[in-house]
Design a protein around this motif. Structure first.
Motif, PDB file in Angstrom:
ATOM      1  N   HIS A 144       0.863  -1.188   0.000  1.00 57.37           N
ATOM      2  CA  HIS A 144       0.000   0.000   0.000  1.00 57.37           C
ATOM      3  C   HIS A 144       0.894   1.231   0.000  1.00 57.37           C
ATOM      4  N   ARG A 145       0.644   2.139  -0.943  1.00 56.05           N
ATOM      5  CA  ARG A 145       1.398   3.394  -1.005  1.00 56.05           C
ATOM      6  C   ARG A 145       0.437   4.573  -0.925  1.00 56.05           C
ATOM      7  N   ALA A 146       0.790   5.524  -0.082  1.00 55.40           N
ATOM      8  CA  ALA A 146       0.038   6.777  -0.052  1.00 55.40           C
ATOM      9  C   ALA A 146       0.362   7.571  -1.317  1.00 55.40           C
ATOM     10  N   LYS A 147      -0.434   8.579  -1.615  1.00 53.24           N
ATOM     11  CA  LYS A 147      -0.205   9.389  -2.807  1.00 53.24           C
ATOM     12  C   LYS A 147       1.065  10.221  -2.656  1.00 53.24           C
ATOM     13  N   ASN A 148       1.761  10.387  -3.778  1.00 53.42           N
ATOM     14  CA  ASN A 148       2.912  11.284  -3.806  1.00 53.42           C
ATOM     15  C   ASN A 148       2.441  12.734  -3.652  1.00 53.42           C
ATOM     16  N   ARG A 149       3.372  13.590  -3.257  1.00 55.18           N
ATOM     17  CA  ARG A 149       3.065  15.006  -3.110  1.00 55.18           C
ATOM     18  C   ARG A 149       4.077  15.826  -3.908  1.00 55.18           C
ATOM     19  N   MET A 150       3.568  16.766  -4.700  1.00 56.35           N
ATOM     20  CA  MET A 150       4.410  17.659  -5.488  1.00 56.35           C
ATOM     21  C   MET A 150       4.048  19.092  -5.131  1.00 56.35           C
ATOM     22  N   GLY A 151       5.034  19.828  -4.631  1.00 61.20           N
ATOM     23  CA  GLY A 151       4.773  21.197  -4.219  1.00 61.20           C
ATOM     24  C   GLY A 151       3.744  21.296  -3.122  1.00 61.20           C
ATOM     25  N   GLY A 152       3.652  20.264  -2.287  1.00 66.69           N
ATOM     26  CA  GLY A 152       2.694  20.261  -1.183  1.00 66.69           C
ATOM     27  C   GLY A 152       1.325  19.730  -1.540  1.00 66.69           C
ATOM     28  N   ALA A 153       1.061  19.467  -2.824  1.00 69.97           N
ATOM     29  CA  ALA A 153      -0.246  18.974  -3.260  1.00 69.97           C
ATOM     30  C   ALA A 153      -0.163  17.494  -3.626  1.00 69.97           C
ATOM     31  N   GLU A 154      -1.217  16.746  -3.344  1.00 65.31           N
ATOM     32  CA  GLU A 154      -1.228  15.328  -3.674  1.00 65.31           C
ATOM     33  C   GLU A 154      -1.322  15.115  -5.181  1.00 65.31           C
ATOM     34  N   ASP A 155      -0.601  14.114  -5.670  1.00 71.18           N
ATOM     35  CA  ASP A 155      -0.680  13.715  -7.066  1.00 71.18           C
ATOM     36  C   ASP A 155      -1.786  12.669  -7.194  1.00 71.18           C
ATOM     37  N   PRO A 156      -2.863  12.966  -7.920  1.00 69.14           N
ATOM     38  CA  PRO A 156      -3.995  12.022  -8.007  1.00 69.14           C
ATOM     39  C   PRO A 156      -3.658  10.760  -8.796  1.00 69.14           C
ATOM     40  N   ASP A 157      -2.550  10.774  -9.566  1.00 74.13           N
ATOM     41  CA  ASP A 157      -2.164   9.624 -10.380  1.00 74.13           C
ATOM     42  C   ASP A 157      -1.043   8.822  -9.719  1.00 74.13           C
ATOM     43  N   SER A 158      -1.126   8.660  -8.424  1.00 73.13           N
ATOM     44  CA  SER A 158      -0.104   7.916  -7.694  1.00 73.13           C
ATOM     45  C   SER A 158      -0.735   7.221  -6.494  1.00 73.13           C
ATOM     46  N   GLY A 159      -0.001   6.271  -5.924  1.00 71.21           N
ATOM     47  CA  GLY A 159      -0.478   5.564  -4.743  1.00 71.21           C
ATOM     48  C   GLY A 159      -1.505   4.495  -5.077  1.00 71.21           C
ATOM     49  N   GLY A 160      -1.875   3.741  -4.053  1.00 74.94           N
ATOM     50  CA  GLY A 160      -2.846   2.663  -4.219  1.00 74.94           C
ATOM     51  C   GLY A 160      -2.303   1.358  -3.670  1.00 74.94           C
ATOM     52  N   GLU A 161      -2.964   0.250  -4.049  1.00 76.21           N
ATOM     53  CA  GLU A 161      -2.592  -1.059  -3.526  1.00 76.21           C
ATOM     54  C   GLU A 161      -2.272  -2.026  -4.662  1.00 76.21           C
ATOM     55  N   GLN A 162      -1.326  -2.923  -4.370  1.00 78.25           N
ATOM     56  CA  GLN A 162      -0.982  -4.011  -5.279  1.00 78.25           C
ATOM     57  C   GLN A 162      -0.829  -5.302  -4.482  1.00 78.25           C
ATOM     58  N   LEU A 163      -1.246  -6.416  -5.085  1.00 83.35           N
ATOM     59  CA  LEU A 163      -1.071  -7.734  -4.505  1.00 83.35           C
ATOM     60  C   LEU A 163      -0.390  -8.620  -5.536  1.00 83.35           C
ATOM     61  N   PHE A 164       0.751  -9.207  -5.148  1.00 86.88           N
ATOM     62  CA  PHE A 164       1.514 -10.085  -6.020  1.00 86.88           C
ATOM     63  C   PHE A 164       1.503 -11.505  -5.461  1.00 86.88           C
ATOM     64  N   ILE A 165       1.405 -12.497  -6.360  1.00 81.80           N
ATOM     65  CA  ILE A 165       1.648 -13.891  -6.042  1.00 81.80           C
ATOM     66  C   ILE A 165       2.897 -14.308  -6.811  1.00 81.80           C
ATOM     67  N   SER A 166       3.853 -14.949  -6.114  1.00 81.48           N
ATOM     68  CA  SER A 166       5.179 -15.140  -6.695  1.00 81.48           C
ATOM     69  C   SER A 166       5.644 -16.583  -6.549  1.00 81.48           C
TER      70      SER A 166
END
Length: 308
Positions: free
Chosen positions: A243-265
């Motif tokens: 799980h990753r929180a959203k990135n921040r650029m210039g103090g504002a959240e980047d809406p095209d970042s963050g979220g969840e991933q599940l891998f099976i390996s």
């Protein structure tokens, strides 16, 4: 334009964790997770060297840019048994990142970078152990820091490269977690929880990262233990939730970042007393990313581990 963060692919646990770290007990090399850490110790005064080679492909792009990302790299890990309970690690990544995309004007361009990434240093301490004949259970917390050793200001003819495409982050990022290991003569189970606090650099801040990992290593050959066997073949199955929180650029959240991933390996390991050969493929089974974040197709890791 924003691509999904690359940092977890070049870091341990993880790790990565593997964010990818392992160690060996005093009796020599053993099977262990390939995408994150283990609670098994490094013998006092002994070194462990692990070298992994990485290939990542991500081309599932929901945006009109038709992005195609490829990452090639090598991750070197050196561990040292400071005491019977305390192990110290250094993780050095070298990455080559290539992003092909279509600009707003319709031109197909390539943006790439390569070089030393951000080095990780951490310590892991065995806080609990319960040993019995043919089995052991251990719990080991760990804490460390990621150093801004990679370049974070590379540019090309189109200007400065986006932060996730840089070799380094430019920031000092602490991380911590705990790993537990249950080992028997037939199989081993590992589980890890870790958290990474990303800090700001150059007006950019990657989102904090939570990882939950699990691994099963099961001896496939020989089926029965006996004298004179040169090595052991293990089947490996691992799961990684990130799980990753959203990135921040210039103090504002980047809406095209963050979220969840599940891998099976699924993977394999061939284990001898002093060295291990291994390979694993991380396959995304669920990706709930924000906005136009780029989704992974597959991540392949292969390498070896040596105790000396």
């Amino acid at each position: 334009m924003q691509i999904a963060p690359l940092s977890f692919l070049a870091r341990s646990a993880l790790g990565l964790t593997l964010l990818v770290l392992t160690a060996s007990p005093p009796t020599g090399a053993t099977a262990a997770p390939q995408t994150f850490n283990t609670a098994l110790p490094v013998a006092r005064g002994e070194f462990m060297l692990r070298q992994q080679f990485l290939y990542r492909k991500a081309e599932d792009d929901p945006s009109a840019a038709d992005r195609d990302l490829k990452v090639l790299g090598g991750i070197s890990v050196l561990g040292y048994g400071a005491t019977g309970d305390l192990a110290l690690f250094g993780v050095v990544p070298f990455l080559d990142k290539r992003l092909d995309l279509t600009t707003s004007g319709g031109a197909r361009v390539t943006r790439d970078t390569s070089g030393l990434g951000d080095i990780r240093l951490f310590g892991r301490y065995t806080a609990f152990r319960a040993d019995a004949k043919g089995r052991t259970f251990r719990i080991a917390p760990f804490v460390g820091i990621e150093l801004p050793t990679g370049d974070d200001d590379d540019a090309d003819s189109l200007g400065r490269l986006p932060a996730p495409l840089q070799s380094g982050s430019g920031s000092w990022d602490p991380f911590f977690g705990v790993v537990a290991t249950w080992q028997t003569l037939q199989y081993q189970i590992d589980a890890q929880a870790s958290y990474k606090l990303n800090t700001e650099a150059n007006g950019f801040e990657f989102g904090d990262e939570l990882r939950l990992d699990a691994s099963l290593q099961y001896r496939l050959w020989p089926r029965e233990l006996g004298a004179g066997v040169p090595g052991f073949l293990y089947g490996v199955l691992e799961g990684n939730f990130v799980h990753r929180a959203k990135n921040r650029m210039g103090g504002a959240e980047d809406p095209d970042s963050g979220g969840e991933q599940l891998f099976i390996s699924p993977g394999l390991q061939y284990v001898t007393k002093r060295w291990v050969a291994e390979a694993i493929v991380q396959l995304p089974v669920a990706q709930n990313l924000n906005g136009a974040a780029l989704e992974d197709d597959a991540i392949v890791r292969a390498g070896f581990r040596v105790n000396f």
